[in-house]
Design a protein around this motif. Structure first.
Motif, PDB file in Angstrom:
ATOM      1  N   LEU A  55      -7.506   3.855  -3.387  1.00  0.00           N
ATOM      2  CA  LEU A  55      -6.522   3.715  -2.321  1.00  0.00           C
ATOM      3  C   LEU A  55      -5.687   2.460  -2.520  1.00  0.00           C
ATOM      4  N   SER A  56      -4.418   2.575  -2.141  1.00  0.00           N
ATOM      5  CA  SER A  56      -3.513   1.426  -2.185  1.00  0.00           C
ATOM      6  C   SER A  56      -2.747   1.369  -0.868  1.00  0.00           C
ATOM      7  N   GLY A  57      -2.145   0.201  -0.615  1.00  0.00           N
ATOM      8  CA  GLY A  57      -1.314   0.040   0.566  1.00  0.00           C
ATOM      9  C   GLY A  57      -2.102  -0.102   1.844  1.00  0.00           C
ATOM     10  N   GLY A  58      -1.448   0.285   2.923  1.00  0.00           N
ATOM     11  CA  GLY A  58      -2.026   0.165   4.258  1.00  0.00           C
ATOM     12  C   GLY A  58      -1.334  -0.938   5.035  1.00  0.00           C
ATOM     13  N   THR A  59      -1.369  -0.820   6.344  1.00  0.00           N
ATOM     14  CA  THR A  59      -0.749  -1.785   7.237  1.00  0.00           C
ATOM     15  C   THR A  59      -1.826  -2.711   7.803  1.00  0.00           C
ATOM     16  N   VAL A  60      -1.554  -4.004   7.771  1.00  0.00           N
ATOM     17  CA  VAL A  60      -2.506  -4.995   8.272  1.00  0.00           C
ATOM     18  C   VAL A  60      -2.865  -4.691   9.728  1.00  0.00           C
ATOM     19  N   GLN A  61      -4.144  -4.877  10.061  1.00  0.00           N
ATOM     20  CA  GLN A  61      -4.713  -4.633  11.387  1.00  0.00           C
ATOM     21  C   GLN A  61      -4.711  -3.148  11.774  1.00  0.00           C
ATOM     22  N   THR A  62      -4.726  -2.275  10.768  1.00  0.00           N
ATOM     23  CA  THR A  62      -4.806  -0.832  11.005  1.00  0.00           C
ATOM     24  C   THR A  62      -6.072  -0.293  10.357  1.00  0.00           C
ATOM     25  N   THR A  97     -16.627  20.879  -6.264  1.00  0.00           N
ATOM     26  CA  THR A  97     -15.262  20.404  -6.009  1.00  0.00           C
ATOM     27  C   THR A  97     -15.299  19.338  -4.924  1.00  0.00           C
ATOM     28  N   SER A  98     -14.337  18.442  -4.980  1.00  0.00           N
ATOM     29  CA  SER A  98     -14.193  17.368  -4.004  1.00  0.00           C
ATOM     30  C   SER A  98     -12.717  17.225  -3.658  1.00  0.00           C
ATOM     31  N   SER A  99     -12.409  17.159  -2.362  1.00  0.00           N
ATOM     32  CA  SER A  99     -11.022  16.936  -1.937  1.00  0.00           C
ATOM     33  C   SER A  99     -11.016  15.855  -0.858  1.00  0.00           C
ATOM     34  N   TRP A 100      -9.879  15.193  -0.724  1.00  0.00           N
ATOM     35  CA  TRP A 100      -9.742  14.069   0.204  1.00  0.00           C
ATOM     36  C   TRP A 100      -8.582  14.313   1.157  1.00  0.00           C
ATOM     37  N   SER A 101      -8.740  13.877   2.392  1.00  0.00           N
ATOM     38  CA  SER A 101      -7.683  13.894   3.402  1.00  0.00           C
ATOM     39  C   SER A 101      -7.402  12.444   3.774  1.00  0.00           C
ATOM     40  N   VAL A 102      -6.171  12.007   3.527  1.00  0.00           N
ATOM     41  CA  VAL A 102      -5.788  10.608   3.715  1.00  0.00           C
ATOM     42  C   VAL A 102      -4.619  10.559   4.699  1.00  0.00           C
ATOM     43  N   PRO A 103      -4.715   9.760   5.769  1.00  0.00           N
ATOM     44  CA  PRO A 103      -3.619   9.686   6.734  1.00  0.00           C
ATOM     45  C   PRO A 103      -2.411   8.948   6.158  1.00  0.00           C
ATOM     46  N   SER A 104      -1.269   9.160   6.781  1.00  0.00           N
ATOM     47  CA  SER A 104      -0.073   8.443   6.344  1.00  0.00           C
ATOM     48  C   SER A 104      -0.256   6.959   6.604  1.00  0.00           C
ATOM     49  N   GLY A 105       0.365   6.152   5.760  1.00  0.00           N
ATOM     50  CA  GLY A 105       0.266   4.697   5.890  1.00  0.00           C
ATOM     51  C   GLY A 105      -0.598   4.061   4.829  1.00  0.00           C
ATOM     52  N   ILE A 106      -1.470   4.839   4.217  1.00  0.00           N
ATOM     53  CA  ILE A 106      -2.294   4.378   3.104  1.00  0.00           C
ATOM     54  C   ILE A 106      -2.154   5.433   2.012  1.00  0.00           C
ATOM     55  N   THR A 107      -2.226   5.010   0.752  1.00  0.00           N
ATOM     56  CA  THR A 107      -1.903   5.913  -0.348  1.00  0.00           C
ATOM     57  C   THR A 107      -3.110   6.262  -1.197  1.00  0.00           C
ATOM     58  N   ASN A 108      -3.288   7.558  -1.435  1.00  0.00           N
ATOM     59  CA  ASN A 108      -4.284   8.072  -2.364  1.00  0.00           C
ATOM     60  C   ASN A 108      -3.689   7.926  -3.763  1.00  0.00           C
ATOM     61  N   SER A 109      -4.221   6.996  -4.554  1.00  0.00           N
ATOM     62  CA  SER A 109      -3.694   6.753  -5.891  1.00  0.00           C
ATOM     63  C   SER A 109      -4.361   7.619  -6.955  1.00  0.00           C
ATOM     64  N   PHE A 110      -5.639   7.979  -6.732  1.00  0.00           N
ATOM     65  CA  PHE A 110      -6.378   8.740  -7.749  1.00  0.00           C
ATOM     66  C   PHE A 110      -7.697   9.205  -7.157  1.00  0.00           C
ATOM     67  N   THR A 111      -8.155  10.388  -7.544  1.00  0.00           N
ATOM     68  CA  THR A 111      -9.479  10.855  -7.128  1.00  0.00           C
ATOM     69  C   THR A 111     -10.225  11.409  -8.332  1.00  0.00           C
ATOM     70  N   SER A 112     -11.548  11.362  -8.240  1.00  0.00           N
ATOM     71  CA  SER A 112     -12.395  11.964  -9.263  1.00  0.00           C
ATOM     72  C   SER A 112     -13.758  12.227  -8.625  1.00  0.00           C
ATOM     73  N   ASN A 113     -14.593  12.923  -9.357  1.00  0.00           N
ATOM     74  CA  ASN A 113     -15.962  13.110  -8.887  1.00  0.00           C
ATOM     75  C   ASN A 113     -16.890  13.390 -10.058  1.00  0.00           C
ATOM     76  N   THR A 114     -18.170  13.132  -9.805  1.00  0.00           N
ATOM     77  CA  THR A 114     -19.235  13.522 -10.714  1.00  0.00           C
ATOM     78  C   THR A 114     -20.034  14.593  -9.979  1.00  0.00           C
ATOM     79  N   THR A 115     -21.187  14.938 -10.468  1.00  0.00           N
ATOM     80  CA  THR A 115     -22.005  15.923  -9.765  1.00  0.00           C
ATOM     81  C   THR A 115     -22.652  15.341  -8.512  1.00  0.00           C
ATOM     82  N   LEU A 116     -22.629  13.994  -8.366  1.00  0.00           N
ATOM     83  CA  LEU A 116     -23.275  13.345  -7.222  1.00  0.00           C
ATOM     84  C   LEU A 116     -22.349  12.451  -6.399  1.00  0.00           C
TER      85      LEU A 116
END
Length: 90
Positions: free
Chosen positions: A58-65, A33-52
């Motif tokens: 990711l989308s969005g985000g604030t310039v100079q951050t 299993t694989s899980s992601w922790s993403v801070p506010s201000g940037i968007t997790n659009s999709f996740t996936s994984n293989t065995t390796l």
């Protein structure tokens, strides 16, 4: 323990995929299993994984951050580990 990975530069208008390659650390084990922790201000659009690999789109985000995005995996052998990638929005 956290495995520190490389920094990435992202345009705030881009939707991009980022990959954590766990192959060397796994040493013959496999990602269960694989899980992601993403801070506010940037968007997790999709996740996936293989065995390796663990992949996040990711989308969005604030310039100079900078955003620290964490990937936690659990392996078929029962091990747990975490990696951080830094996304620099420029």
């Amino acid at each position: 323990m956290t495995i520190w990975t490389e920094d990435f530069i992202k345009d705030p208008n881009a939707v991009k995929d980022y990959t954590v390659d766990w192959e060397d650390w796994l040493a013959g084990d496999a990602i269960s299993t694989s899980s992601w922790s993403v801070p506010s201000g940037i968007t997790n659009s999709f996740t996936s994984n293989t065995t390796l690999l663990a992949i996040i789109w990711l989308s969005g985000g604030t310039v100079q951050t900078d955003y620290e995005v964490y990937n936690t995996i659990v392996t078929a052998g029962g091990r747990t580990e975490r990696a951080m990638i830094k996304i620099q929005v420029r």
